[in-house]
Design a protein around this motif. Structure first.
Motif, mmCIF file in Angstrom:
data_model
loop_
_atom_site.group_PDB
_atom_site.id
_atom_site.type_symbol
_atom_site.label_atom_id
_atom_site.label_comp_id
_atom_site.label_asym_id
_atom_site.label_seq_id
_atom_site.Cartn_x
_atom_site.Cartn_y
_atom_site.Cartn_z
ATOM 1 N N LYS A 109 0.836 -1.198 0.000
ATOM 2 C CA LYS A 109 0.000 0.000 0.000
ATOM 3 C C LYS A 109 0.870 1.245 0.000
ATOM 4 O O LYS A 109 1.795 1.376 0.805
ATOM 5 N N VAL A 110 0.572 2.161 -0.910
ATOM 6 C CA VAL A 110 1.295 3.434 -0.994
ATOM 7 C C VAL A 110 0.278 4.552 -0.809
ATOM 8 O O VAL A 110 -0.693 4.659 -1.570
ATOM 9 N N GLU A 111 0.485 5.383 0.195
ATOM 10 C CA GLU A 111 -0.481 6.428 0.532
ATOM 11 C C GLU A 111 -0.111 7.760 -0.108
ATOM 12 O O GLU A 111 0.984 7.940 -0.636
ATOM 13 N N ASN A 112 -1.072 8.682 -0.035
ATOM 14 C CA ASN A 112 -0.890 10.052 -0.560
ATOM 15 C C ASN A 112 -0.510 10.033 -2.037
ATOM 16 O O ASN A 112 0.477 10.627 -2.468
ATOM 17 N N LEU A 205 8.904 -14.954 3.123
ATOM 18 C CA LEU A 205 8.235 -15.315 4.368
ATOM 19 C C LEU A 205 8.990 -14.782 5.579
ATOM 20 O O LEU A 205 8.388 -14.350 6.573
ATOM 21 N N HIS A 206 10.305 -14.825 5.508
ATOM 22 C CA HIS A 206 11.121 -14.287 6.596
ATOM 23 C C HIS A 206 10.864 -12.796 6.796
ATOM 24 O O HIS A 206 10.751 -12.318 7.939
ATOM 25 N N LEU A 207 10.735 -12.055 5.698
ATOM 26 C CA LEU A 207 10.478 -10.621 5.809
ATOM 27 C C LEU A 207 9.162 -10.346 6.526
ATOM 28 O O LEU A 207 9.031 -9.362 7.255
ATOM 29 N N MET A 208 8.176 -11.224 6.335
ATOM 30 C CA MET A 208 6.857 -11.015 6.922
ATOM 31 C C MET A 208 6.705 -11.667 8.294
ATOM 32 O O MET A 208 5.650 -11.544 8.922
ATOM 33 N N GLY A 213 3.744 -3.675 10.209
ATOM 34 C CA GLY A 213 3.210 -2.534 9.475
ATOM 35 C C GLY A 213 1.908 -2.887 8.775
ATOM 36 O O GLY A 213 1.658 -4.039 8.405
ATOM 37 N N ASP A 214 1.086 -1.875 8.565
ATOM 38 C CA ASP A 214 -0.227 -2.088 7.949
ATOM 39 C C ASP A 214 -0.181 -1.960 6.435
ATOM 40 O O ASP A 214 -1.207 -2.040 5.771
#
Length: 316
Positions: A109-112, A205-208, A213-214
């Motif tokens: 997700k990328v905001e703004n 999988l390791h990164l997660m 973070g949302d």
């Protein structure tokens, strides 16, 4: 033999690249909301650009099986399951030619983001890609080398810390990440969602494993695998899942975010079979950690990328 190996590799690569090179336009929502009966996992995949995923009572379906979904490339024909029987497809529940169902996918997700930016999405994709790099860096993964092709980034990490655990079993510590595309955009929140096909799933999988973070999700199909005349492998997650904020979500009708289970409960199994002793020129070139021929089954531990070898008759 070399030529056959190359053909097998090219067949699998062609499938991978066809999914990576999609030019599908993003879905634009006025104000994105989930459907009341949809699982959190299915809602996530709507943001990833697909409404073809399905929920079920037990969450094991994930996708619909349709005629023609098991068309196989040579490399797929050679893949073996845990008992050594020939598998009928890379993933036995691939739907309606849906690329998202065939491989793991990061959804970022990328905001703004202004809607006008969708016309030239490179900056949006770059922001999303940077997030993945930042997660890897916080996990202590240092990039040793990388290169970008027309379809993906090929990243190799330095052999240290948890990477030392990983390369005891697999050939390197790295990822192949698709170049990404914007899958959807929500006008109300001004948020864009970018998907990256992820190959190198041990690292993904390791990164997660403890990322809270949302803004990043990881979809993983029930089973991934491939092979050649000398070697076959399969990675098995039990069912189609979405990982988000330290929780695992299955495609179970009506389940929301709070119904997810802790990621520590995921049993991720890796199977490999060496048809020959790993001494051929092909294997010496591509695999750093030769083993005797035979079958191997492991539990993979996401937190530190380590493995525990299991008896082949282990009930999964």
């Amino acid at each position: 033999m070399k030529n056959i190996n190359k053909i097998a590799f090219a067949s699998v690569l062609a499938i991978t690249l066809s999914a990576c090179s999609s030019t599908k336009e993003p879905i634009v929502f006025e104000n994105f909301t989930g459907n009341s009966s949809d699982s959190f996992a299915k809602t996530t995949m709507r943001l990833a650009g697909s409404n073809k995923f399905m929920d079920s009572a037990d969450g094991k379906s994930g996708t619909r099986k349709v005629p023609g979904s098991s068309v196989m490339a040579l490399g797929q024909l050679l893949m073996l399951d845990f008992t050594g029987a020939a598998s009928t497809a890379i993933n036995d529940s691939i739907i309606e030619d849906e690329p998202l169902a065939k491989n793991a996918q990061f959804i970022v997700k990328v905001e703004n983001v202004s809607q006008s930016a969708l016309a030239n999405p490179e900056s949006i994709i770059a922001r999303a890609s940077k997030k993945l790099d930042e997660i890897a860096a916080k996990k202590g993964l240092e990039i040793e080398s990388e290169r970008t092709t027309s379809t993906q980034r090929i990243i190799n990490y330095k052999t240290k810390n948890q990477c030392e655990n990983l390369i005891l079993v697999v050939n390197n510590c790295g990822q192949y990440i698709g170049l990404g595309r914007v899958s959807s955009y929500d006008q109300e929140s001004k948020s864009a969602y970018v998907i990256f096909e992820a190959n190198g799933n041990f690292v993904s999988l390791h990164l997660m494993s403890d990322y809270m973070g949302d803004d990043v999700y990881l979809y993983h199909p029930r089973k991934l695998g491939s092979g050649n005349w000398d070697y076959s492998w399969a990675m098995y997650a039990g069912s189609h899942i979405v990982i988000h904020k330290g929780k695992i979500h299955k495609f179970i009708t009506g389940q929301n975010f709070d119904d997810g289970v802790d990621i520590s409960e995921l049993r991720y199994v890796f199977f490999e079979e060496w048809e020959k002793e790993n001494k051929s020129e092909y294997n010496e070139k591509y695999y750093k950690n030769p083993k005797d021929k035979g079958k191997y089954l492991y539990d993979y531990h996401l937190k530190d990328m380590s493995f525990t070898e299991l008896p082949l008759d282990t009930k999964l």
